[in-house]
Design a protein around this motif. Structure first.
Motif, PDB file in Angstrom:
ATOM      1  N   GLY A 180     -49.497  13.226  55.855  1.00  0.00           N
ATOM      2  CA  GLY A 180     -49.403  13.288  54.395  1.00  0.00           C
ATOM      3  C   GLY A 180     -48.991  14.674  53.923  1.00  0.00           C
ATOM      4  N   TRP A 181     -49.242  15.689  54.724  1.00  0.00           N
ATOM      5  CA  TRP A 181     -48.826  17.065  54.375  1.00  0.00           C
ATOM      6  C   TRP A 181     -47.371  17.241  54.787  1.00  0.00           C
ATOM      7  N   GLU A 182     -46.526  17.537  53.827  1.00  0.00           N
ATOM      8  CA  GLU A 182     -45.095  17.661  54.147  1.00  0.00           C
ATOM      9  C   GLU A 182     -44.669  19.106  54.249  1.00  0.00           C
TER      10      GLU A 182
ATOM     11  N   GLY B 272     -43.723  30.958  50.134  1.00  0.00           N
ATOM     12  CA  GLY B 272     -43.883  30.246  51.399  1.00  0.00           C
ATOM     13  C   GLY B 272     -45.347  29.896  51.575  1.00  0.00           C
ATOM     14  N   VAL B 273     -45.618  28.654  51.932  1.00  0.00           N
ATOM     15  CA  VAL B 273     -47.007  28.218  52.136  1.00  0.00           C
ATOM     16  C   VAL B 273     -47.090  27.533  53.491  1.00  0.00           C
ATOM     17  N   THR B 274     -48.127  27.850  54.242  1.00  0.00           N
ATOM     18  CA  THR B 274     -48.318  27.212  55.534  1.00  0.00           C
ATOM     19  C   THR B 274     -49.799  26.950  55.769  1.00  0.00           C
ATOM     20  N   VAL B 275     -50.085  25.967  56.627  1.00  0.00           N
ATOM     21  CA  VAL B 275     -51.482  25.704  57.019  1.00  0.00           C
ATOM     22  C   VAL B 275     -51.551  25.675  58.542  1.00  0.00           C
ATOM     23  N   ASP B 276     -52.739  25.999  59.055  1.00  0.00           N
ATOM     24  CA  ASP B 276     -52.913  26.008  60.512  1.00  0.00           C
ATOM     25  C   ASP B 276     -52.817  24.592  61.069  1.00  0.00           C
TER      26      ASP B 276
END
Ligand SMILES: Cc1cc2nc3c(=O)[nH]c(=O)nc-3n(C[C@H](O)[C@H](O)[C@H](O)COP(=O)(O)OP(=O)(O)OC[C@H]3O[C@@H](n4cnc5c(N)ncnc54)[C@H](O)[C@@H]3O)c2cc1C
Ligand code: FES
Length: 275
Positions: A179-181, A170-174
């Protein structure tokens, strides 16, 4: 035989940019000797000659042998000097020091690895070790958070791992520009959807202390026990051999008891910046 305070010269073989401010350096002994064996989660003291020395975790695979790998973020004078070191230049290395991620505790259980930002660097050796003995584990679950897609560490390798049937990623960003899906949110939002059995799980986590506090809380709320949570405490160090007191944390010295520590043993001190 040089003592534990004497840096050994290592030559930079490769310098790879990971993000705008973080580089992975590959180092080999300049004296022709062997690279010392190390455990996942251990660190070395890296010395930029004439500038200073800082603690940096080993980010390479302990089972691979060969040169050392360190992933360093330039945040101040010493780390910036280390990040600037070009192939052929030398750095001093003392170590390895400290405790290792207890991979043996994951045998027969789910291993949940939670990384925030640069925290993935000291967890990478544990992840590689877990994948190598995947059949002994009930599951491997890697949950990674970063401030933005550009700041995700080892991004290409994470994309490769997404197809690896041996683990759940699992990858997440704040936050992210268009463009980020992928997922947006703090790393704790990845815990609920992850497919692990809290009654049979052990967790390793590393990242900013605030992230580790919220992650520990979220894992405890799944029903996991505090003794099954392990954190890496990256308090500042100077000597790394219990002489200077710089790394004191409650009644312990992080350079002796840590950096990897069991959460139930340190939770009372965890909320405080310096104790
Ligand atoms: C066991 C251990 C393992 C570490 N592993 C890594 C690693 O793999 N890669 C890496 O890049 N860094 C790692 N660090 C952190 C690294 O040691 C510090 O970033 C370094 O000391 C900064 O030194 P400097 O002289 O470049 O900057 P300084 O001038 O000392 O600091 C610049 C800024 O960074 C902050 N800072 C300094 N040290 C820390 C710290 N430990 N945690 C949070 N903020 C800090 C300072 O408060 C200041 O705002 C580790 C630290 C420890 C104790
Ligand atoms: S760094 Fe000196 S006592 Fe731990």
């Amino acid at each position: 035989m040089p003592g534990p305070m004497t840096p050994r010269p290592f030559r930079v073989l490769e310098r790879r940019a990971e993000t705008a401010d973080t580089w992975t350096l590959t180092l080999e002994p300049a004296d022709g000797g062997a690279v010392p064996a190390f455990g996942p989660g251990q660190f070395n003291m890296l010395y930029a000659f004439g500038v200073g020395e800082v603690a940096i975790s080993i980010s390479g695979d302990p089972a691979a042998g060969g040169p050392l790998q360190h992933t360093v973020r330039a945040v101040g004078p010493v780390s910036a000097a280390i990040c600037r070191a070009e192939p052929g230049e030398q750095l001093g290395v003392r170590g390895p020091f400290g405790s290792a991620w207890p991979l043996q505790a994951a045998a027969g259980r789910h291993l949940v690895i939670v990384a925030g930002g640069l925290g993935l660097a000291p967890l990478r050796p544990a992840l590689l070790g877990a994948l190598a003995r995947r059949e002994e584990l009930a599951g491997v679950h890697l949950l990674c958070g970063g401030r933005s897609p550009e700041e995700l560490l080892f991004r290409a390798q994470l994309e490769g791992l997404a197809d690896d049937p041996r683990l759940e990623v699992g990858v997440t960003v704040d936050s992210a520009a268009s463009g980020w899906e992928g997922h947006v949110g703090v790393v704790t939002t990845l815990i609920d959807p992850a497919r692990f059995d809290p009654a049979r799980a052990v967790a390793f986590m590393c990242g900013p202390e605030v992230m580790m506090r919220f992650t520990a809380q979220a894992l405890l709320e799944t029903g996991m026990g505090a003794a099954d949570l392990h954190v890496s405490m990256e308090r500042n160090m100077k000597c790394a051999v219990t002489q200077c007191g710089r790394c004191q944390f409650g009644p312990t010295f992080v350079c002796r008891e840590g950096p990897v520590m069991r959460f139930d043993r340190i939770r009372d001190f965890f909320a405080r910046r310096e104790v």
